[in-house]
Design a protein around this motif. Structure first.
Motif, PDB file in Angstrom:
ATOM      1  N   THR A  54      39.945  21.970  28.941  1.00  0.00           N
ATOM      2  CA  THR A  54      39.004  22.320  30.000  1.00  0.00           C
ATOM      3  C   THR A  54      39.383  23.618  30.709  1.00  0.00           C
ATOM      4  O   THR A  54      39.092  23.795  31.881  1.00  0.00           O
ATOM      5  CB  THR A  54      38.911  21.166  31.015  1.00  0.00           C
ATOM      6  N   PHE A  55      39.999  24.518  29.978  1.00  0.00           N
ATOM      7  CA  PHE A  55      40.294  25.842  30.510  1.00  0.00           C
ATOM      8  C   PHE A  55      38.977  26.599  30.635  1.00  0.00           C
ATOM      9  O   PHE A  55      38.198  26.658  29.693  1.00  0.00           O
ATOM     10  CB  PHE A  55      41.248  26.590  29.564  1.00  0.00           C
ATOM     11  N   VAL A  56      38.710  27.152  31.815  1.00  0.00           N
ATOM     12  CA  VAL A  56      37.428  27.832  32.026  1.00  0.00           C
ATOM     13  C   VAL A  56      37.591  29.333  32.263  1.00  0.00           C
ATOM     14  O   VAL A  56      36.651  30.001  32.663  1.00  0.00           O
ATOM     15  CB  VAL A  56      36.644  27.198  33.204  1.00  0.00           C
ATOM     16  N   GLY A  57      38.783  29.837  31.982  1.00  0.00           N
ATOM     17  CA  GLY A  57      39.048  31.243  32.257  1.00  0.00           C
ATOM     18  C   GLY A  57      39.528  31.408  33.680  1.00  0.00           C
ATOM     19  O   GLY A  57      39.632  30.443  34.440  1.00  0.00           O
ATOM     20  N   PHE A  58      39.842  32.635  34.042  1.00  0.00           N
ATOM     21  CA  PHE A  58      40.247  32.963  35.410  1.00  0.00           C
ATOM     22  C   PHE A  58      41.459  32.158  35.884  1.00  0.00           C
ATOM     23  O   PHE A  58      41.589  31.860  37.069  1.00  0.00           O
ATOM     24  CB  PHE A  58      39.094  32.746  36.395  1.00  0.00           C
ATOM     25  N   ASP A  59      42.321  31.719  34.948  1.00  0.00           N
ATOM     26  CA  ASP A  59      43.512  30.937  35.287  1.00  0.00           C
ATOM     27  C   ASP A  59      43.174  29.599  35.939  1.00  0.00           C
ATOM     28  O   ASP A  59      43.893  29.113  36.807  1.00  0.00           O
ATOM     29  CB  ASP A  59      44.469  31.740  36.189  1.00  0.00           C
ATOM     30  N   MET A  60      42.050  29.014  35.494  1.00  0.00           N
ATOM     31  CA  MET A  60      41.600  27.749  36.074  1.00  0.00           C
ATOM     32  C   MET A  60      41.379  26.688  35.009  1.00  0.00           C
ATOM     33  O   MET A  60      40.877  26.971  33.927  1.00  0.00           O
ATOM     34  CB  MET A  60      40.293  27.948  36.836  1.00  0.00           C
ATOM     35  N   GLY A  61      41.726  25.462  35.375  1.00  0.00           N
ATOM     36  CA  GLY A  61      41.450  24.303  34.543  1.00  0.00           C
ATOM     37  C   GLY A  61      40.565  23.341  35.316  1.00  0.00           C
ATOM     38  O   GLY A  61      40.765  23.136  36.521  1.00  0.00           O
ATOM     39  N   LEU A  62      39.587  22.768  34.642  1.00  0.00           N
ATOM     40  CA  LEU A  62      38.679  21.805  35.268  1.00  0.00           C
ATOM     41  C   LEU A  62      38.683  20.485  34.480  1.00  0.00           C
ATOM     42  O   LEU A  62      37.665  20.097  33.901  1.00  0.00           O
ATOM     43  CB  LEU A  62      37.249  22.347  35.334  1.00  0.00           C
ATOM     44  N   PRO A  63      39.809  19.798  34.451  1.00  0.00           N
ATOM     45  CA  PRO A  63      39.829  18.518  33.736  1.00  0.00           C
ATOM     46  C   PRO A  63      38.897  17.524  34.413  1.00  0.00           C
ATOM     47  O   PRO A  63      38.635  17.629  35.619  1.00  0.00           O
ATOM     48  CB  PRO A  63      41.296  18.082  33.856  1.00  0.00           C
ATOM     49  N   HIS A  64      38.395  16.585  33.641  1.00  0.00           N
ATOM     50  CA  HIS A  64      37.493  15.604  34.241  1.00  0.00           C
ATOM     51  C   HIS A  64      37.519  14.279  33.496  1.00  0.00           C
ATOM     52  O   HIS A  64      37.850  14.219  32.316  1.00  0.00           O
ATOM     53  CB  HIS A  64      36.068  16.141  34.315  1.00  0.00           C
ATOM     54  N   GLY A  65      37.171  13.272  34.238  1.00  0.00           N
ATOM     55  CA  GLY A  65      37.048  11.937  33.680  1.00  0.00           C
ATOM     56  C   GLY A  65      35.752  11.320  34.155  1.00  0.00           C
ATOM     57  O   GLY A  65      35.486  11.281  35.360  1.00  0.00           O
ATOM     58  N   LYS A  66      34.942  10.898  33.205  1.00  0.00           N
ATOM     59  CA  LYS A  66      33.691  10.199  33.511  1.00  0.00           C
ATOM     60  C   LYS A  66      33.881   8.789  32.961  1.00  0.00           C
ATOM     61  O   LYS A  66      33.679   8.562  31.772  1.00  0.00           O
ATOM     62  CB  LYS A  66      32.510  10.904  32.853  1.00  0.00           C
ATOM     63  N   THR A  67      34.329   7.879  33.830  1.00  0.00           N
ATOM     64  CA  THR A  67      34.718   6.556  33.350  1.00  0.00           C
ATOM     65  C   THR A  67      34.358   5.464  34.351  1.00  0.00           C
ATOM     66  O   THR A  67      34.029   5.733  35.505  1.00  0.00           O
ATOM     67  CB  THR A  67      36.244   6.471  33.100  1.00  0.00           C
ATOM     68  N   ASP A  68      34.494   4.233  33.887  1.00  0.00           N
ATOM     69  CA  ASP A  68      34.297   3.074  34.754  1.00  0.00           C
ATOM     70  C   ASP A  68      35.443   2.899  35.737  1.00  0.00           C
ATOM     71  O   ASP A  68      35.374   2.043  36.618  1.00  0.00           O
ATOM     72  CB  ASP A  68      34.158   1.801  33.907  1.00  0.00           C
ATOM     73  N   HIS A  69      36.497   3.662  35.602  1.00  0.00           N
ATOM     74  CA  HIS A  69      37.646   3.562  36.510  1.00  0.00           C
ATOM     75  C   HIS A  69      37.440   4.367  37.793  1.00  0.00           C
ATOM     76  O   HIS A  69      38.305   4.362  38.661  1.00  0.00           O
ATOM     77  CB  HIS A  69      38.925   4.030  35.808  1.00  0.00           C
ATOM     78  N   VAL A  70      36.308   5.047  37.903  1.00  0.00           N
ATOM     79  CA  VAL A  70      36.024   5.857  39.087  1.00  0.00           C
ATOM     80  C   VAL A  70      35.069   5.085  39.995  1.00  0.00           C
ATOM     81  O   VAL A  70      34.016   4.640  39.555  1.00  0.00           O
ATOM     82  CB  VAL A  70      35.404   7.221  38.691  1.00  0.00           C
ATOM     83  N   LEU A  71      35.457   4.941  41.256  1.00  0.00           N
ATOM     84  CA  LEU A  71      34.624   4.244  42.229  1.00  0.00           C
ATOM     85  C   LEU A  71      33.583   5.159  42.863  1.00  0.00           C
ATOM     86  O   LEU A  71      32.466   4.744  43.138  1.00  0.00           O
ATOM     87  CB  LEU A  71      35.499   3.649  43.343  1.00  0.00           C
ATOM     88  N   ASN A  87      45.514  25.687  27.560  1.00  0.00           N
ATOM     89  CA  ASN A  87      44.924  25.623  26.229  1.00  0.00           C
ATOM     90  C   ASN A  87      46.055  25.892  25.232  1.00  0.00           C
ATOM     91  O   ASN A  87      46.482  27.034  25.066  1.00  0.00           O
ATOM     92  CB  ASN A  87      43.807  26.658  26.090  1.00  0.00           C
ATOM     93  N   GLU A  88      46.528  24.836  24.604  1.00  0.00           N
ATOM     94  CA  GLU A  88      47.686  24.947  23.715  1.00  0.00           C
ATOM     95  C   GLU A  88      47.425  25.869  22.533  1.00  0.00           C
ATOM     96  O   GLU A  88      48.321  26.579  22.083  1.00  0.00           O
ATOM     97  CB  GLU A  88      48.119  23.559  23.219  1.00  0.00           C
ATOM     98  N   GLU A  89      46.203  25.879  22.020  1.00  0.00           N
ATOM     99  CA  GLU A  89      45.881  26.713  20.860  1.00  0.00           C
ATOM    100  C   GLU A  89      45.947  28.198  21.182  1.00  0.00           C
ATOM    101  O   GLU A  89      46.469  28.988  20.414  1.00  0.00           O
ATOM    102  CB  GLU A  89      44.491  26.360  20.325  1.00  0.00           C
ATOM    103  N   SER A  90      45.407  28.586  22.327  1.00  0.00           N
ATOM    104  CA  SER A  90      45.354  30.009  22.680  1.00  0.00           C
ATOM    105  C   SER A  90      46.520  30.442  23.568  1.00  0.00           C
ATOM    106  O   SER A  90      46.762  31.633  23.726  1.00  0.00           O
ATOM    107  CB  SER A  90      44.040  30.304  23.411  1.00  0.00           C
TER     108      SER A  90
END
Length: 149
Positions: A54-71, A87-90
Motif C-alpha cells: 500500500t505504498f502510495v508514493g511521497f514516502d507514505m503507506g496507507l495499509p488497510h483492513g476491511k474486516t469483521d474485526h472492525v467495530l 514496498n519490498e520489490e522496489s
C-alpha cells in the motif's frame, strides 16, 4: 460515520520493520475500542499487504483492513523514527503511515471516502511536511479537518 481519528491513535517515533509499524498502529486501534481483535485485524492487514503493498508514493503507506474485526471506521496515524521499506520489490520507503480500518459491511463506501479525502491532500508537499513536523495535537487537528471536513 463517526469520528474517524482518536487523539490516542497518533503515534510518533515508531521503530522496526513494516510489520512492526502496522502492528503498533493496530494495537492503538484496539486500545481505542475500534477493533474487536487486534491480532486478527493485524493478520487481515498483512494479508492485504501481501496482495499488493500500500505504498502510495511521497514516502507514505496507507495499509488497510476491511474486516469483521472492525467495530467502527477509523484511522491510526504513525510517524516512523527512520524510513521503513514499504514496498519490498522496489525498495521504496515510507515514514508516514495511515492505517485505515473499516467494518466489512461498510467497507466500499467508507474506505473510498477516506481515501478520496486523504489523496486530495497527500500530493501536496506542504501537507506531508506538516504531518512530519507537527506535534501530536497539531497532527490530530490536521487529520480531523481532512477526514471529517
Amino acid at each position: 460515520m463517526g469520528k474517524l481519528i482518536n487523539k490516542n491513535c497518533i503515534v510518533f517515533d515508531i521503530r522496526g520493520e513494516k510489520k512492526d509499524v502496522i502492528h503498533r498502529l493496530a494495537v492503538e486501534l484496539g486500545k481505542a475500542g475500534k477493533i474487536t481483535d487486534t491480532e486478527e485485524f493485524y493478520k487481515d492487514v498483512l494479508a492485504r499487504e501481501a496482495i499488493s503493498p500500500t505504498f502510495v508514493g511521497f514516502d507514505m503507506g496507507l495499509p488497510h483492513g476491511k474486516t469483521d474485526h472492525v467495530l467502527e471506521a477509523s484511522v491510526c496515524f504513525g510517524r516512523t523514527a527512520e524510513p521503513v521499506v514499504w514496498n519490498e520489490e522496489s525498495g521504496e520507503t515510507a515514514d508516514l503511515i495511515i492505517l485505515i480500518a473499516c467494518p466489512l459491511a461498510e467497507a466500499g463506501d467508507t474506505h473510498m471516502k477516506i481515501l478520496a479525502n486523504l489523496s486530495r491532500k497527500l500530493m501536496h508537499e506542504e501537507f506531508r511536511e506538516s504531518l512530519r513536523n507537527s506535534d501530536e495535537e497539531q497532527v490530530y487537528q490536521i487529520l480531523t479537518e481532512v477526514l471529517e471536513g
